[in-house]
Design a protein around this motif. Structure first.
Motif, PDB file in Angstrom:
ATOM      1  N   VAL A  45       0.856  -1.185   0.000  1.00 54.94           N
ATOM      2  CA  VAL A  45       0.000   0.000   0.000  1.00 54.94           C
ATOM      3  C   VAL A  45       0.898   1.244   0.000  1.00 54.94           C
ATOM      4  N   ASN A  61       3.191   0.812   3.631  1.00 57.10           N
ATOM      5  CA  ASN A  61       3.036  -0.077   4.791  1.00 57.10           C
ATOM      6  C   ASN A  61       4.365  -0.750   5.114  1.00 57.10           C
ATOM      7  N   GLU A  63       5.765  -3.820   7.467  1.00 55.32           N
ATOM      8  CA  GLU A  63       5.349  -4.974   8.270  1.00 55.32           C
ATOM      9  C   GLU A  63       6.459  -5.428   9.204  1.00 55.32           C
ATOM     10  N   CYS A  72       0.271   0.620   8.756  1.00 54.93           N
ATOM     11  CA  CYS A  72      -0.295   0.855   7.419  1.00 54.93           C
ATOM     12  C   CYS A  72       0.357   2.072   6.751  1.00 54.93           C
ATOM     13  N   ALA A  73       0.202   2.111   5.442  1.00 54.10           N
ATOM     14  CA  ALA A  73       0.754   3.221   4.638  1.00 54.10           C
ATOM     15  C   ALA A  73       0.166   4.574   5.047  1.00 54.10           C
ATOM     16  N   GLU A  74      -1.116   4.580   5.332  1.00 54.03           N
ATOM     17  CA  GLU A  74      -1.782   5.858   5.628  1.00 54.03           C
ATOM     18  C   GLU A  74      -1.224   6.466   6.912  1.00 54.03           C
ATOM     19  N   PRO A 110      -9.572   2.131   3.403  1.00 59.09           N
ATOM     20  CA  PRO A 110      -8.608   2.194   4.514  1.00 59.09           C
ATOM     21  C   PRO A 110      -9.157   1.515   5.775  1.00 59.09           C
ATOM     22  N   CYS A 111      -8.259   0.954   6.579  1.00 57.35           N
ATOM     23  CA  CYS A 111      -8.700   0.244   7.787  1.00 57.35           C
ATOM     24  C   CYS A 111      -9.239   1.245   8.812  1.00 57.35           C
TER      25      CYS A 111
END
Ligand code: THU
Length: 159
Positions: A45, A61, A63, A72-74, A110-111
């Protein structure tokens, strides 16, 4: 009994209908997917934020073998933007994602944790944050985080 209906608004654009500025931002989000570290999910992402001073920052993102330690990327992007430029609102956040087959056909939603962080950034600067979600079949535009996170918890919820 009463019924409460909340409306959200999403516009869908083709890539070539975007303004030059939005295309540039989306290109940076797509490029950021290439810098993702996703050896576990193989799902990459990228996000790019245009700040009110015109600067674009991007992130991806990241990990971890201890899965919850990844991010996450955001949130990578917003936390970086807010820590480097603490007095600059985010005008627009563009997000793109790819799996083993390439960029996704449909936009990645988005999560929940990222939506909550987007809301905090919006409230912190008292400035609506536009969100662009890339899909090969269409790009979603939301004019503010309320369109991603209706009935949200925020500081004013505690008053
Ligand atoms: N991921 C993001 O970066 N953004 C989202 O909005 C959803 C999920 C990442 C987290 C994890 O590295 C991988 O995608 C699979 O969940």
């Amino acid at each position: 009994m009463k019924n409460l209906s909340l409306q959200i608004n999403i516009k869908i654009y083709d890539y070539n209908e975007l303004s030059n500025a939005d295309r540039e931002l989306m290109d940076q989000a797509i490029a950021a997917t290439e810098r993702s570290y996703a050896p576990y999910s193989h799902f990459s992402v990228g996000a790019a934020a245009r700040l009110t001073n015109g600067i674009i920052v991007s992130g991806s993102n990241q990990e971890n073998a201890a899965y919850p330690s990844g991010i996450c990327a955001e949130r990578t992007t917003l936390f970086y933007a807010n820590s480097q430029y603490p007095d600059q609102a985010v005008e627009t956040l563009a997000i793109a994602a790819r799996n083993g087959q390439g960029l996704l056909d449909d936009p990645i939603p988005p999560c929940g944790a990222c939506r909550q962080v987007m809301l905090e950034t919006e409230k912190r600067f008292n400035h609506p944050m536009r969100v662009l979600l890339y899909g090969e079949k269409g790009i979603y535009e939301m004019k503010e985080i309320g369109d991603l996170l209706p009935l949200s918890f925020k500081a004013s919820s505690m008053e």
